[in-house]
Scaffold this active site. Structure first.
Site, PDB file in Angstrom:
ATOM      1  N   HIS A   1     -13.338 -32.530 -59.108  1.00 57.56           N
ATOM      2  CA  HIS A   1     -14.256 -33.618 -59.448  1.00 57.56           C
ATOM      3  C   HIS A   1     -15.649 -33.056 -59.725  1.00 57.56           C
ATOM      4  O   HIS A   1     -16.151 -32.212 -58.966  1.00 57.56           O
ATOM      5  CB  HIS A   1     -14.340 -34.619 -58.289  1.00 57.56           C
ATOM      6  CG  HIS A   1     -13.028 -35.214 -57.902  1.00 57.56           C
ATOM      7  ND1 HIS A   1     -12.678 -36.513 -58.216  1.00 57.56           N
ATOM      8  CD2 HIS A   1     -11.965 -34.687 -57.234  1.00 57.56           C
ATOM      9  CE1 HIS A   1     -11.465 -36.759 -57.759  1.00 57.56           C
ATOM     10  NE2 HIS A   1     -11.018 -35.669 -57.155  1.00 57.56           N
TER      11      HIS A   1
ATOM     12  N   LYS B   1     -13.660 -44.043 -64.105  1.00 63.36           N
ATOM     13  CA  LYS B   1     -14.686 -44.817 -63.407  1.00 63.36           C
ATOM     14  C   LYS B   1     -16.055 -44.693 -64.075  1.00 63.36           C
ATOM     15  O   LYS B   1     -16.979 -45.420 -63.717  1.00 63.36           O
ATOM     16  CB  LYS B   1     -14.770 -44.349 -61.946  1.00 63.36           C
ATOM     17  CG  LYS B   1     -13.589 -44.760 -61.087  1.00 63.36           C
ATOM     18  CD  LYS B   1     -13.766 -44.367 -59.643  1.00 63.36           C
ATOM     19  CE  LYS B   1     -13.465 -42.922 -59.397  1.00 63.36           C
ATOM     20  NZ  LYS B   1     -12.050 -42.567 -59.601  1.00 63.36           N
TER      21      LYS B   1
ATOM     22  N   HIS C   1      -6.835 -30.832 -59.229  1.00 61.92           N
ATOM     23  CA  HIS C   1      -7.916 -31.262 -60.111  1.00 61.92           C
ATOM     24  C   HIS C   1      -9.230 -31.178 -59.340  1.00 61.92           C
ATOM     25  O   HIS C   1      -9.250 -31.225 -58.107  1.00 61.92           O
ATOM     26  CB  HIS C   1      -7.678 -32.694 -60.625  1.00 61.92           C
ATOM     27  CG  HIS C   1      -7.455 -33.708 -59.559  1.00 61.92           C
ATOM     28  ND1 HIS C   1      -6.275 -33.816 -58.854  1.00 61.92           N
ATOM     29  CD2 HIS C   1      -8.264 -34.679 -59.051  1.00 61.92           C
ATOM     30  CE1 HIS C   1      -6.347 -34.806 -57.977  1.00 61.92           C
ATOM     31  NE2 HIS C   1      -7.565 -35.342 -58.062  1.00 61.92           N
TER      32      HIS C   1
END
Length: 212
Positions: A154, A82, A152
């Protein structure tokens, strides 16, 4: 200025993802996780081969910002798709852990603290060195529910209203570390709240169980 995301070819799943839907909050106890969520995850064919390809450097090797190769406490830091890396206002990176036995927040225990501390410290240092953004201007968090089941973390610019950074989905990494210090099995004991769209199969499972 207009920013657009183009998905091609778009599957039915992609189309549903971007349609406006009713959203429901689910309060998941540990029993709910064991009896509803985990069996659902195990019954689905969620492919995370793309994650393994990055970890094995079969894909996106040139995009890796930082790598700790330790098989137990290491991770790879890469820009999220993104983010186009052209401006820092919407900085967005993802840390993918090397080990493959931790699906989500629910799997974390005190034994994972060295891994989480590595992600926190080395991730901040790598971003400061590469992009000049200090740790005090980063939002560092995990999603629950995650969009894919390989742990994961961010890393986003603090001023960026990133998708999924809302209170019902984002768990700050430093808070996760503190919680595990308080109780080694914190995330196997507490209830977790998350939002599900009306068309998501997991919501149907909770409704069938009378939990929504």
């Amino acid at each position: 200025e207009i920013k657009a995301t183009v998905v091609y070819p778009a599957t039915e799943k992609h189309l549903q993802k971007y349609l406006r839907q009713e959203v429901h909050l689910v309060r998941e106890t540990w029993e709910d996780y064991k009896n509803i969520t985990l069996p659902f995850i195990q019954s689905q064919s969620f492919s995370i081969q793309w994650v393994y390809n990055i970890l094995e450097k079969k894909a996106e090797a040139d995009r890796i910002i930082h790598e700790n190769p330790d098989p137990c406490n290491g991770f790879v830091l890469v820009p999220d798709f993104k983010w186009n890396q052209n401006q820092l206002e919407d900085l967005y990176l993802i840390a993918l852990i090397q080990r493959r036995d931790v699906k989500s927040l629910r799997d974390l225990r005190a034994e994972h603290l060295p891994l989480l501390r590595n992600v926190l410290q080395e991730g901040k240092e790598a971003i400061a060195k590469r992009f000049g953004v200090p740790g005090s201007q980063l939002r560092i968090y995990l999603h629950y529910q995650p969009s894919y089941y390989h742990l994961h973390v961010h890393f986003t610019a603090l001023g960026y209203d990133a998708p999924g950074s809302s209170a019902e989905r984002a768990h700050l990494l430093e808070d996760v570390i503190d919680n595990l210090l308080l109780d080694a099995e914190y995330y196997q004991k507490r209830a977790l709240t998350f939002a599900l769209r009306a068309d998501e199969p997991l919501l149907k499972k909770f409704q069938e169980a009378g939990r929504v």
